[in-house]
Design a protein around this motif. Structure first.
Motif, PDB file in Angstrom:
ATOM      1  N   ARG A   1       0.829  -1.265   0.072  1.00 20.26           N
ATOM      2  CA  ARG A   1      -0.069   0.003  -0.119  1.00 20.26           C
ATOM      3  C   ARG A   1       1.012   1.394  -0.118  1.00 20.26           C
ATOM      4  O   ARG A   1       0.648   2.306  -0.821  1.00 20.26           O
ATOM      5  CB  ARG A   1      -0.782  -0.185   1.231  1.00 20.26           C
ATOM      6  N   ALA A   2       1.896   1.253   0.850  1.00 15.79           N
ATOM      7  CA  ALA A   2       3.036   2.495   0.761  1.00 15.79           C
ATOM      8  C   ALA A   2       3.453   2.563  -0.515  1.00 15.79           C
ATOM      9  O   ALA A   2       3.658   3.633  -0.973  1.00 15.79           O
ATOM     10  CB  ALA A   2       3.912   2.143   1.812  1.00 15.79           C
ATOM     11  N   ASP A   3       4.047   1.453  -1.202  1.00 14.26           N
ATOM     12  CA  ASP A   3       4.846   1.534  -2.451  1.00 14.26           C
ATOM     13  C   ASP A   3       3.455   2.131  -3.477  1.00 14.26           C
ATOM     14  O   ASP A   3       4.153   2.889  -4.259  1.00 14.26           O
ATOM     15  CB  ASP A   3       5.313  -0.028  -2.769  1.00 14.26           C
ATOM     16  N   ALA A   4       2.244   1.604  -3.497  1.00 13.66           N
ATOM     17  CA  ALA A   4       1.375   2.219  -4.455  1.00 13.66           C
ATOM     18  C   ALA A   4       1.291   3.429  -4.342  1.00 13.66           C
ATOM     19  O   ALA A   4       0.969   4.559  -5.122  1.00 13.66           O
ATOM     20  CB  ALA A   4       0.137   1.382  -4.395  1.00 13.66           C
ATOM     21  N   ALA A   5       0.962   4.245  -2.925  1.00 10.90           N
ATOM     22  CA  ALA A   5       0.674   5.294  -2.577  1.00 10.90           C
ATOM     23  C   ALA A   5       1.975   6.254  -3.166  1.00 10.90           C
ATOM     24  O   ALA A   5       1.630   7.419  -3.803  1.00 10.90           O
ATOM     25  CB  ALA A   5       0.650   5.615  -1.182  1.00 10.90           C
ATOM     26  N   LEU A   6       2.965   5.955  -2.950  1.00  8.20           N
ATOM     27  CA  LEU A   6       4.349   6.704  -3.531  1.00  8.20           C
ATOM     28  C   LEU A   6       4.413   6.699  -5.066  1.00  8.20           C
ATOM     29  O   LEU A   6       4.545   7.756  -5.622  1.00  8.20           O
ATOM     30  CB  LEU A   6       5.540   5.934  -2.982  1.00  8.20           C
TER      31      LEU A   6
ATOM     32  N   LYS B   1       3.358  -1.158 -12.457  1.00  2.00           N
ATOM     33  CA  LYS B   1       2.755  -2.291 -13.063  1.00  2.00           C
ATOM     34  C   LYS B   1       3.442  -3.621 -12.474  1.00  2.00           C
ATOM     35  O   LYS B   1       2.704  -4.490 -12.136  1.00  2.00           O
ATOM     36  CB  LYS B   1       2.819  -2.521 -14.606  1.00  2.00           C
ATOM     37  N   THR B   2       4.563  -3.864 -12.608  1.00  2.00           N
ATOM     38  CA  THR B   2       5.422  -4.811 -12.008  1.00  2.00           C
ATOM     39  C   THR B   2       5.265  -4.989 -10.439  1.00  2.00           C
ATOM     40  O   THR B   2       4.895  -5.986  -9.923  1.00  2.00           O
ATOM     41  CB  THR B   2       7.161  -4.494 -12.185  1.00  2.00           C
ATOM     42  N   GLU B   3       5.240  -3.803  -9.743  1.00  2.00           N
ATOM     43  CA  GLU B   3       4.790  -4.013  -8.314  1.00  2.00           C
ATOM     44  C   GLU B   3       3.404  -4.377  -7.984  1.00  2.00           C
ATOM     45  O   GLU B   3       3.306  -5.158  -7.019  1.00  2.00           O
ATOM     46  CB  GLU B   3       5.157  -2.579  -7.526  1.00  2.00           C
ATOM     47  N   GLN B   4       2.516  -4.062  -8.892  1.00  2.00           N
ATOM     48  CA  GLN B   4       1.237  -4.240  -8.449  1.00  2.00           C
ATOM     49  C   GLN B   4       1.161  -5.744  -8.756  1.00  2.00           C
ATOM     50  O   GLN B   4       0.369  -6.770  -8.423  1.00  2.00           O
ATOM     51  CB  GLN B   4       0.296  -3.661  -9.609  1.00  2.00           C
ATOM     52  N   ALA B   5       1.723  -6.505 -10.109  1.00  2.00           N
ATOM     53  CA  ALA B   5       1.968  -7.779 -10.275  1.00  2.00           C
ATOM     54  C   ALA B   5       2.450  -8.795  -8.960  1.00  2.00           C
ATOM     55  O   ALA B   5       1.789  -9.622  -8.713  1.00  2.00           O
ATOM     56  CB  ALA B   5       2.366  -8.013 -11.868  1.00  2.00           C
ATOM     57  N   ASN B   6       3.466  -8.066  -8.744  1.00  2.00           N
ATOM     58  CA  ASN B   6       4.155  -8.731  -7.467  1.00  2.00           C
ATOM     59  C   ASN B   6       3.322  -8.637  -6.278  1.00  2.00           C
ATOM     60  O   ASN B   6       3.186  -9.844  -5.672  1.00  2.00           O
ATOM     61  CB  ASN B   6       5.272  -8.045  -7.218  1.00  2.00           C
ATOM     62  N   HIS B   7       2.478  -7.855  -6.176  1.00  2.00           N
ATOM     63  CA  HIS B   7       1.668  -7.604  -4.950  1.00  2.00           C
ATOM     64  C   HIS B   7       0.685  -8.779  -4.985  1.00  2.00           C
ATOM     65  O   HIS B   7       0.291  -9.412  -4.021  1.00  2.00           O
ATOM     66  CB  HIS B   7       1.285  -6.302  -5.000  1.00  2.00           C
TER      67      HIS B   7
ATOM     68  N   ARG C   1      -0.002 -11.769  -2.445  1.00  2.00           N
ATOM     69  CA  ARG C   1      -1.045 -11.578  -1.644  1.00  2.00           C
ATOM     70  C   ARG C   1      -1.566 -13.144  -1.954  1.00  2.00           C
ATOM     71  O   ARG C   1      -2.253 -13.787  -0.936  1.00  2.00           O
ATOM     72  CB  ARG C   1      -2.291 -10.533  -2.264  1.00  2.00           C
ATOM     73  N   LYS C   2      -1.828 -13.690  -3.007  1.00  2.00           N
ATOM     74  CA  LYS C   2      -2.176 -14.956  -3.346  1.00  2.00           C
ATOM     75  C   LYS C   2      -1.511 -16.047  -2.638  1.00  2.00           C
ATOM     76  O   LYS C   2      -2.186 -16.877  -2.056  1.00  2.00           O
ATOM     77  CB  LYS C   2      -2.145 -15.388  -5.113  1.00  2.00           C
ATOM     78  N   GLY C   3      -0.158 -15.985  -2.663  1.00  2.00           N
ATOM     79  CA  GLY C   3       0.483 -16.928  -2.055  1.00  2.00           C
ATOM     80  C   GLY C   3       0.280 -16.863  -0.286  1.00  2.00           C
ATOM     81  O   GLY C   3       0.225 -17.840   0.274  1.00  2.00           O
ATOM     82  N   LEU C   4       0.346 -15.756   0.159  1.00  2.00           N
ATOM     83  CA  LEU C   4       0.102 -15.364   1.610  1.00  2.00           C
ATOM     84  C   LEU C   4      -1.344 -15.780   1.766  1.00  2.00           C
ATOM     85  O   LEU C   4      -1.550 -16.500   2.766  1.00  2.00           O
ATOM     86  CB  LEU C   4       0.310 -14.178   1.951  1.00  2.00           C
ATOM     87  N   THR C   5      -2.448 -15.696   0.987  1.00  2.00           N
ATOM     88  CA  THR C   5      -3.832 -15.848   1.183  1.00  2.00           C
ATOM     89  C   THR C   5      -3.914 -17.440   1.272  1.00  2.00           C
ATOM     90  O   THR C   5      -4.550 -18.003   2.103  1.00  2.00           O
ATOM     91  CB  THR C   5      -4.687 -15.362   0.331  1.00  2.00           C
TER      92      THR C   5
END
Length: 148
Positions: free
Chosen positions: A48-53, A117-123, A127-131
């Motif tokens: 979230r912090a990275d996306a806001a920045l 875009k890369t950061e969003q894909a990584n996120h 999220r999928k792995g942690l969920t």
């Protein structure tokens, strides 16, 4: 008869040991689930912090491009930002220098958009792995509670 009692005592001791092991496994599963949840929350907060920045950087670049292109659609809160941009643009002596600077800014914008875009894909992958891991841990806990 004495043999039956000792056999029962051995079986009770074995069952108590198995129960203690099951409790220990359950506690380990609880600890693992708590750890995974903490990791997920930390990762989500960082994303979230990275996306806001990144969003802020993109907005700044958009305003910069608008200023360079002669756009007059700028709010009063951007006065300091505009002053800095105007000072930077004033340093440029020739149209070629201005054009070169614009190319640099546009290239940086494109690089930042790609990084976002890369950061969003990584996120999304994280999220999928942690969920999935959190779901597995919860399933283990649920099964552990059902066996008690």
């Amino acid at each position: 008869m004495s043999h039956d009692v000792s056999q029962w005592l051995v079986e009770i001791k074995t069952l108590r040991q198995q129960l203690a092991e099951a409790h220990q496994e359950r506690e380990q599963a609880y600890a693992s689930a708590a750890n995974w949840q903490r990791l997920y929350e930390t990762e989500a907060q960082q994303r979230r912090a990275d996306a806001a920045l990144a969003k802020q950087t993109i907005e700044n670049l958009k305003r910069h491009i608008q200023q360079i292109q002669g756009s007059s659609v700028v709010g009063e809160t951007d006065a300091d930002f505009l002053s800095a941009i105007q000072a930077e643009v004033a340093k440029l002596k020739t149209p070629e220098e201005l054009q070169e600077r614009l190319i640099q800014v546009l290239a940086e914008r494109d690089r930042l958009l790609e990084a976002l875009k890369t950061e969003q894909a990584n996120h999304a992958q994280t999220r999928k792995g942690l969920t999935t891991a959190l779901g597995d841990a919860i399933d283990m806990l649920s099964k552990g509670r059902g066996e008690e």
